[in-house]
Scaffold this motif. Structure first.
Motif, short mmCIF file in Angstrom:
data_model
loop_
_atom_site.label_atom_id
_atom_site.label_comp_id
_atom_site.label_asym_id
_atom_site.label_seq_id
_atom_site.Cartn_x
_atom_site.Cartn_y
_atom_site.Cartn_z
N THR A 176 0.92 -1.03 -0.05
CA THR A 176 0.07 -0.08 -0.03
C THR A 176 0.94 1.15 -0.09
OG1 THR A 176 -0.03 0.03 2.51
CG2 THR A 176 -1.79 -1.03 1.37
N ILE A 177 0.27 2.45 -0.20
CA ILE A 177 0.86 3.54 -0.32
C ILE A 177 0.26 4.42 0.89
CG2 ILE A 177 1.59 5.95 -1.58
CD1 ILE A 177 1.84 3.94 -3.95
N THR A 178 0.86 5.01 1.69
CA THR A 178 0.26 6.12 2.54
C THR A 178 0.96 7.46 2.38
OG1 THR A 178 0.10 4.31 4.30
CG2 THR A 178 -0.15 6.58 5.00
N VAL A 179 -0.18 8.47 2.19
CA VAL A 179 0.33 9.85 1.85
C VAL A 179 0.38 10.66 2.87
CG1 VAL A 179 -0.21 11.90 0.23
CG2 VAL A 179 -0.57 9.49 -0.57
N CYS A 180 1.35 11.29 3.26
CA CYS A 180 1.47 12.07 4.61
C CYS A 180 1.78 13.58 4.17
CB CYS A 180 2.74 11.72 5.58
SG CYS A 180 2.89 12.90 6.85
N ASP A 181 0.66 14.31 4.44
CA ASP A 181 0.82 15.78 4.27
C ASP A 181 1.56 16.32 5.27
OD1 ASP A 181 0.43 18.60 3.97
OD2 ASP A 181 -1.68 18.40 4.18
N VAL A 182 2.88 16.87 5.06
CA VAL A 182 3.82 17.67 6.28
C VAL A 182 3.48 18.88 6.25
CG1 VAL A 182 5.78 16.11 5.06
CG2 VAL A 182 5.51 18.32 4.21
N ASP A 183 2.71 19.53 5.68
CA ASP A 183 2.05 20.96 6.23
C ASP A 183 0.94 20.84 7.11
OD1 ASP A 183 3.74 22.11 4.41
OD2 ASP A 183 2.59 21.95 2.55
N ALA A 184 0.25 19.79 7.29
CA ALA A 184 -0.88 19.40 8.36
C ALA A 184 -0.47 18.29 9.39
CB ALA A 184 -2.02 18.89 7.42
N HIS A 225 -4.67 8.31 3.27
CA HIS A 225 -4.20 9.70 3.89
C HIS A 225 -3.81 9.36 5.22
CE1 HIS A 225 -4.89 14.18 3.18
NE2 HIS A 225 -3.74 13.99 3.37
N LEU A 226 -2.63 9.77 5.44
CA LEU A 226 -2.13 9.47 6.82
C LEU A 226 -2.83 10.14 7.73
CD1 LEU A 226 1.58 8.68 8.11
CD2 LEU A 226 0.14 10.50 9.18
N ASN A 227 -3.53 9.56 8.84
CA ASN A 227 -4.04 10.15 10.23
C ASN A 227 -3.28 9.25 11.28
OD1 ASN A 227 -5.13 10.84 12.32
ND2 ASN A 227 -7.25 11.27 11.38
N PRO A 228 -2.20 10.12 11.86
CA PRO A 228 -1.45 9.29 12.76
C PRO A 228 -2.12 8.82 13.99
CG PRO A 228 -0.47 11.49 12.15
CD PRO A 228 -1.56 11.32 11.48
N LYS A 229 -3.25 9.58 14.13
CA LYS A 229 -3.96 9.03 15.57
C LYS A 229 -5.06 7.61 15.17
CE LYS A 229 -4.25 13.57 17.56
NZ LYS A 229 -3.61 14.28 16.59
N THR A 230 -5.48 7.56 13.79
CA THR A 230 -6.46 6.23 13.82
C THR A 230 -5.92 5.61 12.64
OG1 THR A 230 -7.43 7.68 12.33
CG2 THR A 230 -8.12 7.87 14.55
N GLN A 231 -5.17 5.98 11.71
CA GLN A 231 -4.76 4.94 10.54
C GLN A 231 -3.58 4.23 10.58
OE1 GLN A 231 -5.89 7.17 7.23
NE2 GLN A 231 -7.94 7.89 8.51
N SER A 232 -3.31 3.21 9.73
CA SER A 232 -2.42 2.46 9.64
C SER A 232 -2.18 2.08 7.83
CB SER A 232 -2.21 1.30 10.29
OG SER A 232 -3.12 0.25 9.72
N PRO A 233 -1.11 1.53 7.52
CA PRO A 233 -1.20 0.98 6.17
C PRO A 233 -2.44 0.15 5.83
CG PRO A 233 1.00 1.24 6.94
CD PRO A 233 0.30 1.35 8.05
N ALA A 234 -2.93 -0.43 6.62
CA ALA A 234 -3.89 -1.32 6.38
C ALA A 234 -5.33 -1.10 6.07
CB ALA A 234 -3.77 -2.66 7.06
N THR A 235 -5.46 0.27 6.91
CA THR A 235 -6.96 0.78 6.71
C THR A 235 -6.76 2.31 6.72
OG1 THR A 235 -6.66 1.40 9.40
CG2 THR A 235 -7.47 -1.04 8.58
N GLY A 236 -7.52 2.92 6.35
CA GLY A 236 -7.69 4.49 6.07
C GLY A 236 -8.73 4.96 4.95
#
Length: 403
Positions: free
Chosen positions: A288-296, A383-394
């Motif tokens: 999978t590919i997880t995208v992390c917005d470094v501005d947010a 779309h990475l959400n550090p609090k709730t998501q991982s590469p397998a869900t989101g």
């Protein structure tokens, strides 16, 4: 898209010389990525200097937003607010004692207040990754830093069009890749980008419009595929075919792949080979590919997320993302061609996280979606959400929570 810049039967000759441009006619649409391609002496630089009135045609017209350029001082000042030019040699563009003064020169001449100038300088330096360089003398900067400082001085005018003469010249491969990513980021925000280059690999992969020039004339204006798959055009311009196209042509001639839409990247070539292979594919679950917005997302959240996902590959696009990775000692597996490399790793079962500025997040989703539609493969993008998501869900696409 509407035409933003038009060149109508342009002629120009330097004093006591033959014509450098002879009957040049073409147009550029708003938001386009355009590469003027041709050998040395083709007239590329002369044409770029027409874009914001540095040179005036001896015959013909340059039109901006449908209106012919006028060459009095007041009119040119307005043109140069809309069309910013970055020269090949940055030393010719950097002349002030400090980086701050250099970047502030344009806004100062526009009559901005000191507060407005400070804001414009800070915004422009942040955009090119030179925050903290305000007091540095330009002559102490590296080649890549000088190029970025020159770009910042142009950005401070908030132009609609950015024009670059040989943007990657004098840069090492990593610096060149960083700069082209920066141009992609500007383009994602709606800026029209025009470059001159004799680098066919760069032009084929990056541009959506090619203006092929030789001996002061436009040989052909069209898509990269139209230009670089035509041997007659390539030969007449003293250029060569991009390497990925050359390999593809040989594979087609050997009946190893079917002739189809020409690949623009290693990823697309690999996809063609896989589709043509008689061997069954390995039964492998794609990564999978997880995208992390470094501005947010804060640096702490990003490093914590990566620590919680050992083995994930990490890539960074754009100056802010790469600076964050360096400051936080995040080991990067990909620093150029990041989206394609993430896709390639996903095809062999690896998961990746791509650090990117906010403006490039939609581009990642679109690029992977386009690849999946073309190839028939399925790669999940989150779309990475550090609090709730991982590469397998989101989130499979922006705004839609995966069930």
């Amino acid at each position: 898209m509407t035409n933003l810049l038009e060149f109508d039967n342009i002629h120009y000759a330097y004093p006591n010389c033959q014509e450098s441009l002879s009957g040049v006619t073409f147009s550029i649409k708003k938001g386009a990525r355009v590469a003027l391609v041709g050998p040395n002496g083709a007239g590329k630089t002369t044409l770029l200097l027409m874009c914001n009135g540095v040179l005036e045609p001896s015959k013909g017209r340059v039109l901006l937003d449908g209106r012919p350029l006028r060459y009095d001082s007041r009119s040119l000042r307005e043109v140069r607010k809309k069309v910013g030019l970055v020269f090949q040699n940055s030393d010719t563009q950097l002349f002030a004692p400090t980086v701050y003064q250099d970047v502030a020169f344009g806004p100062l001449n526009l009559g901005m207040t000191q507060d407005e100038i400070r804001s414009a300088v800070a915004r422009s330096l942040a955009a090119v990754g030179l925050t903290g360089y305000e007091k540095r003398p330009p002559h102490q900067l590296s080649g890549g830093e000088k190029k970025r400082a020159a770009i910042a001085g142009t950005l401070a005018m908030e132009p609609e069009v950015l024009v670059f003469d040989e943007p990657t010249s004098s840069l090492d491969p990593a610096g060149a890749a960083d700069l082209m990513e920066l141009l992609d980021e500007f383009n994602a925000k709606g800026t029209t980008i025009i470059i001159s280059t004799h680098d066919v690999e760069l032009a084929y992969l990056w541009a959506d419009q090619i203006i092929l020039m030789n001996k002061g004339k436009v040989i052909h204006a069209g898509t990269p595929e139209e230009v670089f798959t035509d041997p007659t055009l390539i030969t007449s311009s003293n250029l060569r075919m991009p390497a990925v196209l050359e390999v593809y042509t040989e594979l087609v001639s050997r009946l190893m792949v079917e002739k189809t839409q020409s690949p623009k990247s290693v990823l697309q070539l690999i996809s063609l080979l896989e589709q043509s292979s008689s061997k069954p594919r390995a039964d492998r679950v794609p990564g999978t590919i997880t995208v992390c917005d470094v501005d947010a997302t804060s640096a702490e959240e990003i490093t914590a997320w990566i620590a919680d996902h050992p083995g994930v590959r990490c890539g960074a696009m754009g100056t802010r993302a790469k600076n964050l990775a360096e400051c936080e000692s995040i080991s990067l597996d990909f620093t150029y061609g990041v989206i394609d490399k993430g896709i390639l790793r996903a095809l062999v079962g690896d998961c990746s996280v791509l650090l990117t500025p906010a403006s490039m997040v939609p581009h990642v989703f679109r690029r992977v979606d386009a690849y999946c539609r073309e190839s028939g493969n399925t790669i999940a993008v989150f779309h990475l959400n550090p609090k709730t998501q991982s590469p397998a869900t989101g989130i499979t696409k922006e705004g839609n929570q995966k069930g």
